[in-house]
Write a protein that holds these residues in place. Sequence first.
Motif, PDB file in Angstrom:
ATOM      1  N   LEU A  31       0.811  -1.218   0.000  1.00 57.41           N
ATOM      2  CA  LEU A  31       0.000   0.000   0.000  1.00 57.41           C
ATOM      3  C   LEU A  31       0.849   1.274   0.000  1.00 57.41           C
ATOM      4  O   LEU A  31       0.570   2.197  -0.785  1.00 57.41           O
ATOM      5  N   LEU A  32       1.864   1.341   0.851  1.00 59.61           N
ATOM      6  CA  LEU A  32       2.673   2.561   0.900  1.00 59.61           C
ATOM      7  C   LEU A  32       3.348   2.858  -0.443  1.00 59.61           C
ATOM      8  O   LEU A  32       3.369   4.026  -0.863  1.00 59.61           O
ATOM      9  N   PRO A  33       3.906   1.875  -1.149  1.00 61.26           N
ATOM     10  CA  PRO A  33       4.460   2.190  -2.471  1.00 61.26           C
ATOM     11  C   PRO A  33       3.430   2.812  -3.417  1.00 61.26           C
ATOM     12  O   PRO A  33       3.766   3.727  -4.186  1.00 61.26           O
ATOM     13  N   ILE A  34       2.194   2.351  -3.357  1.00 60.18           N
ATOM     14  CA  ILE A  34       1.141   2.933  -4.200  1.00 60.18           C
ATOM     15  C   ILE A  34       0.873   4.376  -3.794  1.00 60.18           C
ATOM     16  O   ILE A  34       0.814   5.286  -4.646  1.00 60.18           O
ATOM     17  N   ARG A  35       0.729   4.609  -2.497  1.00 59.78           N
ATOM     18  CA  ARG A  35       0.440   5.953  -2.012  1.00 59.78           C
ATOM     19  C   ARG A  35       1.611   6.911  -2.272  1.00 59.78           C
ATOM     20  O   ARG A  35       1.417   8.080  -2.593  1.00 59.78           O
ATOM     21  N   TYR A  36       2.821   6.403  -2.125  1.00 58.23           N
ATOM     22  CA  TYR A  36       4.009   7.232  -2.374  1.00 58.23           C
ATOM     23  C   TYR A  36       4.083   7.617  -3.852  1.00 58.23           C
ATOM     24  O   TYR A  36       4.382   8.773  -4.193  1.00 58.23           O
ATOM     25  N   GLU A  45       7.376   1.305  -9.715  1.00 58.97           N
ATOM     26  CA  GLU A  45       8.711   0.725  -9.595  1.00 58.97           C
ATOM     27  C   GLU A  45       9.673   1.724  -8.960  1.00 58.97           C
ATOM     28  O   GLU A  45      10.484   1.358  -8.081  1.00 58.97           O
ATOM     29  N   GLN A  46       9.615   2.986  -9.369  1.00 59.51           N
ATOM     30  CA  GLN A  46      10.461   4.009  -8.755  1.00 59.51           C
ATOM     31  C   GLN A  46      10.117   4.178  -7.278  1.00 59.51           C
ATOM     32  O   GLN A  46      11.013   4.334  -6.442  1.00 59.51           O
ATOM     33  N   GLN A  49      11.610   1.281  -5.294  1.00 57.76           N
ATOM     34  CA  GLN A  49      13.058   1.415  -5.165  1.00 57.76           C
ATOM     35  C   GLN A  49      13.428   2.463  -4.122  1.00 57.76           C
ATOM     36  O   GLN A  49      14.332   2.258  -3.298  1.00 57.76           O
ATOM     37  N   THR A  50      12.726   3.587  -4.142  1.00 54.05           N
ATOM     38  CA  THR A  50      12.993   4.658  -3.181  1.00 54.05           C
ATOM     39  C   THR A  50      12.694   4.197  -1.756  1.00 54.05           C
ATOM     40  O   THR A  50      13.501   4.398  -0.837  1.00 54.05           O
ATOM     41  N   LEU A  51      11.542   3.574  -1.584  1.00 57.63           N
ATOM     42  CA  LEU A  51      11.159   3.117  -0.246  1.00 57.63           C
ATOM     43  C   LEU A  51      12.087   2.012   0.248  1.00 57.63           C
ATOM     44  O   LEU A  51      12.460   1.995   1.434  1.00 57.63           O
ATOM     45  N   PHE A  52      12.475   1.120  -0.638  1.00 58.36           N
ATOM     46  CA  PHE A  52      13.405   0.057  -0.235  1.00 58.36           C
ATOM     47  C   PHE A  52      14.711   0.650   0.268  1.00 58.36           C
ATOM     48  O   PHE A  52      15.277   0.185   1.257  1.00 58.36           O
TER      49      PHE A  52
END
Length: 233
Positions: A31-36, A45-46, A49-52
């Motif tokens: 969920l957070l990758p989608i919201r980000y 995908e970006q 990568q940023t969150l990871f």
Amino acid sequence: MPNYSEKPTIIFDMDGTLLDLAYDDFIWNELLPIRYAEQHQCSLEQSKQTLFSFYQQHNHTLKWYSSRFWTSQVGVDVLAMQIEQKAKVAKREGCIELLTYLKENGYPIWLATNADYAGLQFKLEETGLRDFFDVIVSSETLGHAKEFIEFWQILASKHPFDAKNCYFIDDTEKVLNGAKLFGIEQLYSIQQPSSAKAPRETCNYPMLSALTDLIPILEAQTTEQAEEQKKYA
């Protein structure tokens, strides 16, 4: 004569131990990758990568467990997002059965979690587990994550307990290492912290498949202590 009547303190982790880690995996990895990505107008995908990169940088620190930190870091209200999805919070199988057994048999039951205070409160409210515990502690209030011996030293200063007469159950090996360094000897991990992932095959600590697997372990200790007591009768 030694006193064998005192029940050992049973200390539990929360996420991945009493609660299914699938919820947290969904929040942080889906969920957070989608919201980000929506917030920053980038590709998924970006975003991942940023969150990871953020996750790797702050893993096993107090910041890692702080909703306020992540909100400021990623520009998404992380606590609000978690509460929005609170219906997905689930107790692991055997959770209530084990806690009820411990309560009925007079064991001191503690909850020691790295979840920040706000996250802890909403999960306790959602699951109805609060009344099972004699002591509830968030690492945020002690100033150190459970991975570090300082957490345990401060915990013991605020809530004294006998590390030699204590069981600690946690799904994270680094946390168990910190507890071991402090002197807790009865350490157990969880074989399947998340129902969405396969069970673990190996761990440096004995693993509980079901939470209720702890019951025969405690009963065996009680029997052993009773036999020891007879020697001094």
